[in-house]
Design a protein around this motif. Structure first.
Motif, short mmCIF file in Angstrom:
data_model
loop_
_atom_site.label_atom_id
_atom_site.label_comp_id
_atom_site.label_asym_id
_atom_site.label_seq_id
_atom_site.Cartn_x
_atom_site.Cartn_y
_atom_site.Cartn_z
N GLY A 106 0.43 4.43 -6.82
CA GLY A 106 -0.17 5.13 -5.37
C GLY A 106 -1.67 4.30 -5.28
O GLY A 106 -2.23 4.16 -6.35
N ASN A 107 -1.91 4.22 -4.10
CA ASN A 107 -3.31 3.80 -3.86
C ASN A 107 -4.27 4.80 -3.30
O ASN A 107 -5.63 4.69 -3.56
CB ASN A 107 -3.27 2.62 -2.78
CG ASN A 107 -2.41 1.41 -3.00
OD1 ASN A 107 -1.40 1.23 -2.55
ND2 ASN A 107 -2.87 0.51 -4.11
N ASP A 108 -3.61 5.83 -2.84
CA ASP A 108 -4.46 6.94 -2.32
C ASP A 108 -3.41 7.93 -2.30
O ASP A 108 -2.45 8.15 -2.52
CB ASP A 108 -4.92 6.69 -0.86
CG ASP A 108 -6.22 7.42 -0.41
OD1 ASP A 108 -6.55 8.38 -1.56
OD2 ASP A 108 -6.54 7.26 0.56
N TYR A 109 -4.08 9.44 -1.73
CA TYR A 109 -3.17 10.78 -1.78
C TYR A 109 -4.12 11.39 -0.81
O TYR A 109 -5.37 11.31 -0.69
CB TYR A 109 -2.88 11.28 -2.99
CG TYR A 109 -4.36 11.97 -3.72
CD1 TYR A 109 -4.50 13.35 -3.52
CD2 TYR A 109 -5.24 11.20 -4.58
CE1 TYR A 109 -5.75 13.75 -4.17
CE2 TYR A 109 -6.34 11.88 -4.87
CZ TYR A 109 -6.52 13.33 -4.65
OH TYR A 109 -7.70 13.62 -5.15
N PRO A 151 0.75 -1.29 0.35
CA PRO A 151 -0.07 0.05 -0.09
C PRO A 151 0.86 1.26 0.17
O PRO A 151 1.67 1.15 0.71
CB PRO A 151 -0.85 -0.06 1.18
CG PRO A 151 -0.67 -1.50 1.78
CD PRO A 151 0.78 -2.02 1.41
N ILE A 152 0.57 2.28 -0.77
CA ILE A 152 1.33 3.46 -1.08
C ILE A 152 0.53 4.61 -0.91
O ILE A 152 -0.73 4.51 -1.68
CB ILE A 152 2.12 3.47 -2.40
CG1 ILE A 152 3.20 2.20 -2.42
CG2 ILE A 152 2.83 4.68 -2.43
CD1 ILE A 152 3.85 2.15 -3.78
N LEU A 153 0.86 5.60 0.05
CA LEU A 153 -0.07 6.64 0.21
C LEU A 153 0.79 7.82 -0.23
O LEU A 153 2.11 8.10 0.36
CB LEU A 153 -0.66 6.87 1.76
CG LEU A 153 -1.07 8.05 1.92
CD1 LEU A 153 -2.70 8.13 1.18
CD2 LEU A 153 -1.53 8.14 3.64
N PHE A 154 0.30 8.64 -1.16
CA PHE A 154 1.15 9.88 -1.36
C PHE A 154 0.61 11.21 -0.57
O PHE A 154 -0.72 11.57 -0.32
CB PHE A 154 0.92 10.33 -3.02
CG PHE A 154 1.89 9.58 -3.82
CD1 PHE A 154 3.15 9.70 -3.67
CD2 PHE A 154 1.16 8.83 -4.82
CE1 PHE A 154 4.01 9.02 -4.38
CE2 PHE A 154 1.99 8.09 -5.69
CZ PHE A 154 3.32 8.30 -5.52
#
Length: 238
Positions: free
Chosen positions: A98-101, A77-80
């Motif tokens: 990215g999964n979310d920002y 999981p990657i959040l910006f």
């Protein structure tokens, strides 16, 4: 309870210190890195459950880092964190893995909620081996959907799904043969029902329909002005 391990990348020392201490006070284990060039060695040593990446960084930006992390672990999981607000910048974030920002400035409560949601959806809390024999599977006509593996199987062929595709399909299956409101989907998947995210939803629905084209008994019906109806799904526990 296992602590969630976060790789937190932020080049503003003052902000980074505040966020790191706040996260640690909520029982997260945090490895903070301030230079994009030092991220991957720390990633390999620390072994995070989730990555929180600033976009603008010295040496290597968040987009480049996300692509490399995603190549090593497709399910990470990657959040910006970004000060950028242009649609093209947000799209670039998703395209890089990215999964979310979340936009700066942000509240700690919102950041923590988004982290926990991503972690839960990614299934990182489970200590069991991630194999079809130990995970729930869902029969969808001729297809078998493994949510925790991010996979859709058909006649021995495996299609790898993105985090968003898995999230959206899970919501539709949860509500199989019942209508689900468009806004409810947007709020669960993106936490925002903006016009931009609404267009994103249209793209993902089109993709899922294409994935199920081999079996006409599985159908995603658009209910104009309301939402969607997922038909033809029977859930089976593995």
């Amino acid at each position: 309870m296992t602590r969630i391990k976060l790789l937190y990348v932020e080049d503003e020392p003052f902000l980074g210190k505040i966020v790191k201490e706040s996260l640690e006070s909520r029982d997260f284990e945090v490895c903070m890195v301030t230079d994009g060039g030092e991220v991957m060695p720390q990633y390999l040593v620390f072994g995070p459950d989730l990555c929180v990446l600033d976009v603008m960084l010295p040496q290597r930006d968040g987009y480049e880092l996300a692509r490399e992390i995603r190549s090593l672990n497709p399910r990470m999981p990657i959040l910006f964190l970004t000060a950028k607000t242009q649609t093209d910048d947000v799209l670039k974030g998703f395209q890089s893995g990215g999964n979310d920002y979340i936009r700066k400035p942000f509240s700690m409560e919102e950041l923590i909620i988004r982290i926990k949601n991503l972690y839960q959806l990614a299934g990182q809390h489970s200590a069991e081996p991630t194999t079809p024999a130990t995970l729930d599977c869902i029969r969808l006509g001729r297809y078998t959907f493994y949510p925790h593996l991010y996979e859709l199987h058909l006649d021995g062929q495996v299609r790898k799904l993105s985090h968003r595709e898995t999230e959206l399909l899970s919501i539709l299956v949860e509500n199989r043969n019942f209508k689900v409101q468009r806004r409810d989907i947007l709020m669960r998947v993106w936490s925002d029902d903006s016009f931009f995210n609404s267009r994103n939803l249209d793209v993902y629905i089109t993709r899922l329909r294409d994935y199920f084209r081999e079996d006409p008994t599985v159908e995603i019906v658009t209910l104009k002005g309301v939402g969607y109806l997922f038909k033809g799904a029977e859930q089976v526990q593995a």
